[in-house]
Write an enzyme that holds these catalytic residues in place. Structure first.
Site, mmCIF file in Angstrom:
data_model
loop_
_atom_site.group_PDB
_atom_site.id
_atom_site.type_symbol
_atom_site.label_atom_id
_atom_site.label_comp_id
_atom_site.label_asym_id
_atom_site.label_seq_id
_atom_site.Cartn_x
_atom_site.Cartn_y
_atom_site.Cartn_z
ATOM 1 N N LEU A 62 -64.407 9.715 -14.820
ATOM 2 C CA LEU A 62 -65.843 9.618 -15.093
ATOM 3 C C LEU A 62 -66.109 9.805 -16.592
ATOM 4 C CD1 LEU A 62 -68.658 9.302 -13.765
ATOM 5 C CD2 LEU A 62 -68.806 11.795 -13.767
ATOM 6 N N GLN A 90 -50.205 2.024 -5.117
ATOM 7 C CA GLN A 90 -51.117 0.872 -5.317
ATOM 8 C C GLN A 90 -52.491 1.184 -4.705
ATOM 9 O OE1 GLN A 90 -47.753 -0.193 -3.944
ATOM 10 N NE2 GLN A 90 -47.137 -0.110 -6.063
ATOM 11 N N THR A 131 -46.283 1.243 -15.426
ATOM 12 C CA THR A 131 -44.944 0.719 -15.150
ATOM 13 C C THR A 131 -44.547 -0.338 -16.171
ATOM 14 O OG1 THR A 131 -45.226 1.179 -12.815
ATOM 15 C CG2 THR A 131 -43.529 -0.432 -13.369
ATOM 16 N N GLY A 191 -46.710 3.348 -10.535
ATOM 17 C CA GLY A 191 -46.603 4.222 -11.704
ATOM 18 C C GLY A 191 -47.641 5.318 -11.574
ATOM 19 N N HIS A 192 -47.228 6.479 -11.126
ATOM 20 C CA HIS A 192 -48.161 7.595 -10.947
ATOM 21 C C HIS A 192 -47.999 8.585 -12.098
ATOM 22 C CE1 HIS A 192 -48.550 6.801 -6.357
ATOM 23 N NE2 HIS A 192 -49.018 5.837 -7.108
ATOM 24 N N LYS A 207 -54.179 8.288 -8.790
ATOM 25 C CA LYS A 207 -53.671 9.015 -7.597
ATOM 26 C C LYS A 207 -52.663 10.086 -7.987
ATOM 27 C CE LYS A 207 -52.390 5.196 -5.620
ATOM 28 N NZ LYS A 207 -52.946 4.260 -6.613
ATOM 29 N N GLY A 234 -46.680 -1.397 -18.964
ATOM 30 C CA GLY A 234 -47.357 -1.294 -20.267
ATOM 31 C C GLY A 234 -48.373 -2.400 -20.495
ATOM 32 N N ASP A 286 -53.841 2.182 -9.721
ATOM 33 C CA ASP A 286 -54.160 2.833 -11.001
ATOM 34 C C ASP A 286 -55.470 3.612 -10.952
ATOM 35 O OD1 ASP A 286 -51.889 1.528 -12.005
ATOM 36 O OD2 ASP A 286 -53.063 -0.260 -12.446
ATOM 37 N N GLU A 287 -55.804 4.143 -9.787
ATOM 38 C CA GLU A 287 -57.052 4.911 -9.650
ATOM 39 C C GLU A 287 -56.891 6.338 -10.170
ATOM 40 O OE1 GLU A 287 -55.545 3.532 -6.999
ATOM 41 O OE2 GLU A 287 -56.869 1.994 -6.163
HETATM 42 P P1 IMP Z 1 -45.459 -6.349 -7.216
HETATM 43 O O1 IMP Z 1 -45.929 -5.212 -6.381
HETATM 44 O O2 IMP Z 1 -44.578 -5.929 -8.354
HETATM 45 O O3 IMP Z 1 -44.874 -7.445 -6.385
HETATM 46 O O4 IMP Z 1 -46.748 -6.999 -7.923
HETATM 47 C C1 IMP Z 1 -47.793 -7.655 -7.183
HETATM 48 C C2 IMP Z 1 -49.154 -7.330 -7.784
HETATM 49 O O5 IMP Z 1 -49.442 -5.950 -7.575
HETATM 50 C C3 IMP Z 1 -49.241 -7.533 -9.289
HETATM 51 O O6 IMP Z 1 -50.541 -7.988 -9.600
HETATM 52 C C4 IMP Z 1 -49.018 -6.151 -9.879
HETATM 53 O O7 IMP Z 1 -49.600 -5.996 -11.146
HETATM 54 C C5 IMP Z 1 -49.722 -5.306 -8.826
HETATM 55 N N1 IMP Z 1 -49.196 -3.943 -8.745
HETATM 56 C C6 IMP Z 1 -48.045 -3.531 -8.172
HETATM 57 N N2 IMP Z 1 -47.905 -2.202 -8.272
HETATM 58 C C7 IMP Z 1 -48.993 -1.754 -8.901
HETATM 59 C C8 IMP Z 1 -49.445 -0.434 -9.253
HETATM 60 O O8 IMP Z 1 -48.816 0.581 -9.005
HETATM 61 N N3 IMP Z 1 -50.648 -0.394 -9.894
HETATM 62 C C9 IMP Z 1 -51.398 -1.503 -10.141
HETATM 63 N N4 IMP Z 1 -51.018 -2.743 -9.822
HETATM 64 C C10 IMP Z 1 -49.829 -2.865 -9.202
#
Ligand code: IMP
Length: 423
Positions: free
Chosen positions: A331, A223, A299, A39-40, A15, A301, A12-13
């Site tokens: 920023l 991620q 992804t 979720g981009h 990207k 909410g 969630d930076e």
């Molecule tokens: P999973 O990838 O659905 O197995 O989730 C494992 C961990 O990664 C959880 O803490 C999710 O919230 C986190 N996570 C997975 N995908 C994302 C993403 O795109 N952004 C932020 N956190 C994510």
């Protein structure tokens, strides 16, 4: 050659925006890992697009986008995105391709993801429930179904039978859940198989040939570094290699082809789901960041946990990814804060840690040493030149650069393409 874009925190930076922006100078955007969990977000002319599987370069009309073998592909999610794009006048015809050796996420992966995470009880990871981890587990357990197998009726039936027998056993005997019917999965996925046929390619070969011709490829990571299965805050991680090295295995790309690696870092830190977060803020301070930054998962909410910038983490991310540069996002969200903190060291049981400790006990139990800088009041969303930023905003950026020892080359001050400052 190839430019890799990677997240330096917990995802969630921003990207999505960065990739859309950098794609202006690219020919191909290639996603290398993750699945429907990602979720981009890209905002064009006030319209918001959220991509889970489609690479974030797709909004450039001539861009070729590929989904690499390192991605796990949920056909339902993929075709929902494609339909949304097409409804909004974005055609993917002849320019979106999927690796034949990527693995497919099927309904049982999603169900299992959700019930397994519940069964972890106190150790729940807070997964996104999209079946990403369970698809990777099947891949490594050698009972996964690859795109190429999914498309061949006989092979798909045979592989589905084996995988489903095992899953149904778990559903019935262990989790006391409803079993799934093979015919139903087969029929429900028929339309996706038909549509997918013309999108499949040997992506490793394709990228090799295109790069040899001089085409510019942007490898899109999902991620972030601290959700990496090996280097993240295990077990509170995702199930793939999110770091830059994942671009090689996730696209079938030689490391020799990578010429530039860019990290994306948010101006503060957020995390969704469970797991340690040393610079996390609680109460009103966290709420203020969440509201101003609209920090809710793209992804699921879910509200994102918010905290100060953690320079120890980003410094490690710079090293493990071999970053040439950093792009700082959001920023503008920090405007109005009187003082801003940067985490620069951890302390645990009398020991000072200047480097990210892989020991979860240390990372979970540590206190953080902060350096503080003065904030700024101005709304900076309209600024386009570095020199016009408030002095304290520049000081903040330069302090982070000095601490992580990698230059910040661009700063994002809003969600649109134009709200990007080159330094
Ligand atoms: P999973 O990838 O659905 O197995 O989730 C494992 C961990 O990664 C959880 O803490 C999710 O919230 C986190 N996570 C997975 N995908 C994302 C993403 O795109 N952004 C932020 N956190 C994510």
């Amino acid at each position: 050659m190839v430019t890799v874009v990677v997240g330096t925190q917990w995802g969630d930076e921003g990207k999505g925006k960065v990739i859309d922006y950098l794609a202006q100078d690219m020919d191909i955007v290639a996603r290398y890992q993750g699945g429907g969990n990602a979720g981009h977000t890209v905002v064009i002319k006030n319209k918001q697009y959220i991509f889970h599987l489609v690479p974030s370069g797709i909004l450039h009309p001539d861009m070729v986008c590929v989904i690499g073998n390192g991605v796990v592909v949920d056909p339902v999610s993929l075709f929902e995105e494609i339909e949304y794009l097409e409804k909004n006048g974005v055609s993917i015809e002849g320019r979106l391709f999927i690796a034949e050796n990527a693995h497919i996420t099927l309904p049982y992966h999603k169900i299992l993801d959700q019930i397994e995470d519940k069964f972890r009880g106190k150790g729940s990871l807070g997964t996104t429930g999209r079946g990403t981890g369970t698809t990777y587990a099947d891949k490594f357990n050698r009972i996964g179904i690859r795109v190429i197998d999914f498309l061949e009726e006989e092979i798909f039936t045979e592989k589905l039978k084996i995988a489903l027998e095992l899953k149904n056993y778990l559903f019935k005997e262990y989790y006391k859940e409803q079993m799934l019917a093979m015919e139903k999965i087969y029929e429900e996925t028929r339309k996706y198989r038909e549509k997918m046929k013309k999108m499949v390619k040997n992506i490793a070969l394709y990228l090799d040939r295109e790069t040899e011709k001089g085409k510019q490829v942007l490898a899109e990571g999902a991620q972030g570094t601290f959700l990496d299965i090996d280097f993240g805050t295990y077990p509170y991680v995702t199930a793939s290699n999110t770091i830059a090295g994942g671009a090689c295995t996730g696209l079938g790309l030689s490391p020799k082809k990578i010429s530039r690696i860019i990290g994306v870092a948010k101006a503060y830190t957020t995390r969704v789901g469970m797991g340690p977060f040393p610079t996390e803020l609680k109460g009103q301070e966290a709420e203020n960041l969440r509201t101003t930054g609209n920090e809710y998962g793209a992804t699921t909410g879910r509200p994102r946990r918010c905290g100060w910038f953690d320079a120890i983490l980003v410094k490690f991310a710079c090293r493990v990814n071999g970053l040439d540069e950093l792009i700082m996002t959001k920023l503008d969200v920090l405007s109005g804060l009187r003082r801003i903190k940067i985490g620069t060291a951890y302390n645990f049981e009398g020991t000072v840690y200047n480097e990210y400790p892989l020991n979860t006990k240390v990372f979970t139990g540590c206190d953080v040493t902060y350096e503080e800088v003065d904030g700024w009041d101005e709304n900076i969303g309209g600024i386009r030149r570095y020199s016009e930023l408030p002095l304290n905003a520049k000081r903040y950026i330069e302090k982070i650069e000095q601490t992580v020892e990698v230059p910040i080359t661009k700063i994002s001050v809003g969600s649109s393409r134009e709200q990007t400052i080159s330094k």
